[in-house]
Design an enzyme around this catalytic site. Structure first.
Site, PDB file in Angstrom:
ATOM      1  N   ASP A 259       0.955  -1.109   0.062  1.00 17.59           N
ATOM      2  CA  ASP A 259       0.264   0.098   0.036  1.00 17.59           C
ATOM      3  C   ASP A 259       0.787   1.281   0.228  1.00 17.59           C
ATOM      4  OD1 ASP A 259      -2.162   2.211   0.459  1.00 17.59           O
ATOM      5  OD2 ASP A 259      -3.329   0.252   1.418  1.00 17.59           O
ATOM      6  N   HIS A 282       2.020   2.397  -3.162  1.00 12.64           N
ATOM      7  CA  HIS A 282       1.145   3.265  -3.617  1.00 12.64           C
ATOM      8  C   HIS A 282       1.700   4.787  -3.568  1.00 12.64           C
ATOM      9  CE1 HIS A 282      -2.483   0.297  -3.131  1.00 12.64           C
ATOM     10  NE2 HIS A 282      -1.337  -0.269  -3.939  1.00 12.64           N
TER      11      HIS A 282
END
Ligand code: NAG
Ligand code: NAG
Ligand code: NAG
Length: 426
Positions: A259, A282
């Site tokens: 993430d 991310h």
């Protein structure tokens, strides 16, 4: 040898007596209101205590978990031994180190290391802390290792220390991986809560159950030489999550995870990020802010020197519709992007739920500088500014930005372009 100990004992007694006398005299002085006198006496006592400490054998101030029954064989549950060692380290006077030795693996259930402590200064992790893979071993479903209410602490991995969340069992049961499963939270591997003057360094954290390191309600934090890893498809494994924290510097760190490499949430003020490597992951994400109509404030973020490779985003600001507050005074500079899907993105219509209804209010995004950013986009949109209609993005500057392979998509924003900018909004 025996004579030496005798001598030491005599000396210790003498010093103790001296400090006792000083304490007495300082009390007397206090009684008469001689402030200067009592100040001197206090500093004398302090000196004497330090001398006494110095006379003790050199490892007396180190609380080694092995001396409290920890096995470190990777199989035995060492939770109770760690708790006992913590109790001792936290309650000891004089500079104290909580010590986890190198070359051993300590199996731990969810564990809370709570202060305030007398004068614990170091949490030294030289070996591996390994998380239990039995989900019933987590009395606290939100935290595996929780360190809270301790000031002036250094969490130091000495470049051999590893925190391993063994998160696979949690990932398999995540609703993001198995759609038939209900969405529940999994523990954060290392939570740093309510710590002032915190230093985290030379530490590796991997395969967290969910968030890898969460820094919450802290002040004056320095994070350096931290390496964080997890597979690119591990769900919700944010590298460093920051919320309600002021004055924080993250430098020389390498994060590859499933993430956000760094997620910056509500209440973060004055965050400096230098020399960061991110990917997979991310990217650096401010937000999501304003979910469930909440008020959010983030300001003073400076990312200076970062490299993103193969990440989903580079530098991102994301807010839900319906929120309020501001995200302002943000600089992203001296950044290299390689094959990044959304190198630069502000999304004020963010939604990761099934549906998010259209709402007018928004977290105001203001004064954001993108300077000296170069590289390649992995999609045909390199720059996205998808701002709110009622609260358009303000004071957005692109200066010497050159990202190849994609165009710019800009909505509800006036971009000030300086130097060479490609792609352009206009
Ligand atoms: C922490 O350090 C600060 C400044 O270095 C000092 O003023 C303060 O007393 C220390 N706090 C504790 C609990 O030792
Ligand atoms: C621009 O950023 C790169 C890192 O991506 C850095 O090496 C270079 O020195 C920066 N240029 C200037 C003029 O600061
Ligand atoms: C902006 O966000 C909305 C909501 O997600 C989306 O429908 C729209 O396509 C986006 N516009 C641009 C230009 O990206």
């Amino acid at each position: 040898m025996a004579r030496c100990c005798e001598l030491l004992a005599v000396l210790l007694c003498f010093l103790l007596m001296l400090s006792w006398c000083e304490a007495l005299s300082s009390n007397v002085d206090d009684g008469y209101g001689h402030e200067d006198g009592s100040f001197e006496s206090d500093s004398l006592i302090k000196l004497n205590n330090e001398d006494i400490l110095r006379l003790k054998s050199s490892d007396d101030d180190t609380v080694n978990v092995l001396n409290f029954g920890a096995k470190g064989d990777g199989k035995t549950d060492d939770t109770q031994a760690f708790k006992k060692a913590w109790k001792k380290a936290c309650s000891t006077n004089g500079v104290t180190n909580f010590f986890v030795p190198k070359g051993k693996t300590f199996l731990l259930k969810s564990t809370r290391f709570k202060g305030p402590c007398k004068s614990l200064r170091n949490f030294q992790i030289r070996g591996t802390l390994s998380a239990s893979t039995k989900r019933s071993d987590y009395k606290d479903k939100n935290h595996w290792l929780l360190l809270e209410d301790v000031n002036n602490l250094s969490v130091d991995g000495g470049s051999t220390g590893i925190i391993n969340g063994n998160g696979k069992i949690w990932w398999q049961n995540s609703c993001k991986i198995d759609k038939s499963k209900p969405c529940t939270t999994a523990p954060t591997a290392l939570t740093l809560y309510n710590l002032k003057n915190l230093n985290v360094k030379n530490l590796r954290v991997k395969n967290a159950q969910q968030i890898q390191i969460s820094i919450e309600k802290c002040n004056n934090v320095v994070v350096s030489n931290v390496v964080i890893t997890a597979p690119g498809d591990s769900p919700n494994t944010d590298g460093i999550h920051i919320t309600n924290t002021q004055n924080i510097r993250v430098s020389k760190s390498d994060i590859g995870t499933g993430d956000d490499c760094i997620s910056i949430e509500d209440g973060t003020q004055n965050l400096q990020i230098y020399d960061l490597t991110c990917g997979p992951g991310h990217g650096i994400s401010i937000g999501s802010l304003g979910d469930d109509n909440s008020k959010s404030y983030v300001s003073g973020i400076n990312v200076d020197g970062a490299k993103f490779s193969g990440s989903d985003n580079g530098v991102r600001i994301k807010t839900y519709q319906g929120g309020s507050g501001t995200a302002k005074n943000i600089k992203f500079q001296n950044i290299r992007m390689e094959n990044v899907k959304n190198p630069i993105i502000i999304d004020q219509n963010y939604c990761d739920k099934d549906t998010c209804e259209e709402q007018e209010s928004a977290v105001q995004v203001k004064n954001v500088l993108y300077k000296n950013i170069s590289g390649t986009s992995a999609t045909n949109v390199a720059i996205t500014f998808n701002c709110s209609e009622k609260y358009p993005c303000q004071e957005i500057v692109l200066e010497n930005v050159n990202i190849k392979g994609g165009s710019a998509s800009c909505k509800n924003v006036n971009v000030n372009e300086r130097g060479t900018v490609s792609p352009k909004c206009s």
